[in-house]
Design an enzyme around this catalytic site. Structure first.
Site, PDB file in Angstrom:
ATOM      1  N   GLN A  87       6.595  80.042 -17.413  1.00 32.54           N
ATOM      2  CA  GLN A  87       6.595  81.345 -16.756  1.00 32.54           C
ATOM      3  C   GLN A  87       7.906  81.560 -15.990  1.00 32.54           C
ATOM      4  O   GLN A  87       8.474  82.652 -16.000  1.00 32.54           O
ATOM      5  CB  GLN A  87       5.390  81.438 -15.800  1.00 32.54           C
ATOM      6  CG  GLN A  87       5.404  82.616 -14.857  1.00 32.54           C
ATOM      7  CD  GLN A  87       5.296  83.958 -15.573  1.00 32.54           C
ATOM      8  OE1 GLN A  87       4.806  84.028 -16.693  1.00 32.54           O
ATOM      9  NE2 GLN A  87       5.786  85.011 -14.940  1.00 32.54           N
ATOM     10  N   GLU A  88       8.393  80.513 -15.361  1.00 31.85           N
ATOM     11  CA  GLU A  88       9.583  80.642 -14.515  1.00 31.85           C
ATOM     12  C   GLU A  88      10.865  80.798 -15.311  1.00 31.85           C
ATOM     13  O   GLU A  88      11.710  81.623 -14.986  1.00 31.85           O
ATOM     14  CB  GLU A  88       9.697  79.425 -13.582  1.00 31.85           C
ATOM     15  CG  GLU A  88       8.597  79.322 -12.526  1.00 31.85           C
ATOM     16  CD  GLU A  88       8.731  80.361 -11.415  1.00 31.85           C
ATOM     17  OE1 GLU A  88       9.390  81.389 -11.616  1.00 31.85           O
ATOM     18  OE2 GLU A  88       8.160  80.139 -10.333  1.00 31.85           O
ATOM     19  N   SER A  89      11.036  79.970 -16.344  1.00 31.76           N
ATOM     20  CA  SER A  89      12.350  79.947 -17.008  1.00 31.76           C
ATOM     21  C   SER A  89      12.266  79.882 -18.535  1.00 31.76           C
ATOM     22  O   SER A  89      13.285  79.757 -19.194  1.00 31.76           O
ATOM     23  CB  SER A  89      13.121  78.717 -16.534  1.00 31.76           C
ATOM     24  OG  SER A  89      12.484  77.548 -17.047  1.00 31.76           O
TER      25      SER A  89
END
Ligand code: GLU
Length: 486
Positions: free
Chosen positions: A313-315
């Site tokens: 989700q983050e990167s």
């Protein structure tokens, strides 16, 4: 010698008395199905091994049907014993056997054929039968377009019944029924072009779409339907009545909705493009970082797949990503968080994952003790994203509305209010982009579900594992010799 007139009434009285005695003792001796289950202390349930019903992950048994039926067994105060059938015909055969499972919880539709064998419960899930085709092929739009196509469905399924009915009207429609496959196999066969079309329930597609980037919905075949549990016709009504009261109860008290939210509430998050991209990244990127996720997850006592899902989700599992707001790296840590977690180089994947794991464990630990699992995990994710202060504000808003501040389903309704002045002006921590943690959590749950399903040990030895994805943790297994792939 007795005069006949004397014998008859006495004999008749005796016969009536004996008959009554036998009837009475039959009533006294034979327990009802429900009593039998309670006396045995075991509820025997038959189901299908599929991501939408029942499967095992590293933490044990899981799946929508499993969770629902587990709560029913708990209500009865008995142990749950799950059995799986290789195909739908076997499932119904098993139920007819004396001493067999008393309940089927397998994502079943109440078809006319089946009503001759079983009694169906009240409904618990609305679904739509969908014709599935391969992207790039011409898209069928109605039943007439099924002619001339290679179609396979599960043998004995509601979909086989639907196709049989269509064929009566239009004999040119040809289709095959297979008892050697599960829904995942049907979707893979469409994905790989081995067949042109299949027909599955919308919930099954939603759960599985991410593994099969090429499958598309052609059209909905007929009206929406409902999934129900089933009890053999040979049993009395005691169990089905108990089931119906249970289903009515969980419908009213919100438990059913929470389960739906947990298993299906996030399934439309990805869409086709996202599904395709995720499938690729699963193959190309995750293997490079899987070890780190496992190591640091273990250290912080979190599930590594959840940590990997946060990383995606983050990167999207890219270690050198930098955002305009100054967060960086695979786990997108802020400067402050990185420092607090002892991370010196945020662009180092290993350090970033270690810092992210530590931070996640920390925010989870800070949560109110009243928040219990699984909600606790979703709250921790929201807090990781938006911060504990804003989350508490949303919990207070929930409480003011008469909602439950310890249930994610309730608090997530309040979070978007934190970006409206009317609401945030009354909160302690003020404005926040409250919609963000809602999609943050939904996305991560989706990725987490996929990683859980892909990395389940019990795929070993099962036919459903013949996935087209070469992802870590997937045990590719050949189908048995006598069941060649179609
Ligand atoms: N719901 C189907 C049935 O009742 C089982 C398979 C599916 O959901 O696609 O036969």
């Amino acid at each position: 010698m007795f005069p006949q007139s004397d014998f008859r009434p006495r004999c008749a009285k005796w016969l009536i008395a004996t008959g009554l005695f036998l009837m009475l003792s039959a009533c006294v001796d034979k327990p009802t199905t429900l009593e039998r289950v309670k006396e045995d202390g075991v509820l025997r349930v038959i189901t299908r091994n599929s991501p939408a019903t029942y499967f095992q992950d590293r933490n044990g048994e899981t799946g929508f049907e499993y969770e629902l039926v587990k709560r029913f067994a708990e209500d009865l105060g008995v142990e749950l014993k799950i059995e799986t059938s290789d195909n739908l015909d076997e499932l119904f055969d098993q139920m007819q056997k004396p001493g067999g499972p008393v309940l089927a919880a397998a994502g079943l539709i109440d078809t006319e054929q089946r009503k001759k064998q079983v009694r169906f419960s009240h409904p618990y899930l609305d679904v739509t039968p969908q014709v599935i085709y391969r992207n790039g092929q011409s898209r069928p739009t109605d039943a007439g377009d099924l002619v001339g196509k290679r179609i396979t469905v599960l043998k004995g399924s509601s979909h086989a019944e639907q196709l049989a009915a269509l064929k009566l009207k239009n004999p040119a429609i040809e289709y095959e029924e297979s008892d050697a496959v599960e829904v995942v196999d049907l979707l893979r066969m469409v994905d790989e072009g081995q067949i042109d079309l299949t027909l599955v329930d919308s919930n099954e597609l939603a759960m599985n779409q991410v593994y099969f980037p090429n499958v598309r919905v052609a059209f909905d075949l007929g009206e929406g339907r409902q999934q129900r549990w089933a009890v053999a016709l040979g049993e009395d009504n005691s169990l089905i009545n108990e089931i119906n009261s249970f289903l009515d109860k969980v419908q009213k008290n919100g438990m059913l909705q929470r389960l739906k939210d947990r298993y299906y509430g996030h399934v439309d998050v990805l869409g086709y493009v996202g599904a395709y991209t995720f499938a690729q990244h699963l193959q190309e990127r995750l293997p490079k970082y899987e070890k780190h996720f496992q190591t640091f997850a273990k250290k912080e006592q979190v599930d590594w797949r959840l940590l990997a899902a946060i990383g995606y989700q983050e990167s999207m599992w890219q270690p050198s990503v930098t955002s305009k707001t100054g967060v960086r790296g695979l786990m997108m840590l802020t400067q402050n968080t990185a420092q607090a977690m002892g991370v010196s180089n945020r662009l180092d994947a290993k350090q970033s994952i270690q810092g992210g794991a530590k931070y996640f464990a920390y925010v989870k630990d800070q949560l109110d003790d009243k928040i219990k699992e699984p909600d606790r995990t979703w709250f921790a994710l929201a807090s990781y994203n938006i911060g504990g202060g804003h989350l508490d504000d949303a919990r207070k808003l929930a409480e003011n509305e008469g909602l439950n501040p310890n249930k994610w389903l309730d608090v997530k309704k309040m979070l978007p209010r934190l970006s409206q002045k009317k609401w945030y002006s009354k909160t302690r921590y003020g404005y926040a982009r409250g919609g963000e943690p809602v999609s943050f959590v939904a996305n991560i749950r989706r990725y987490y579900d996929i990683l859980t399903w892909v990395n389940q040990p019990q795929l070993e030895g099962s036919q459903v594992a013949e996935s087209n994805l070469h992802v870590p943790g997937v045990n590719k297994v050949k189908p048995p010799e006598d069941n060649p792939p179609l």
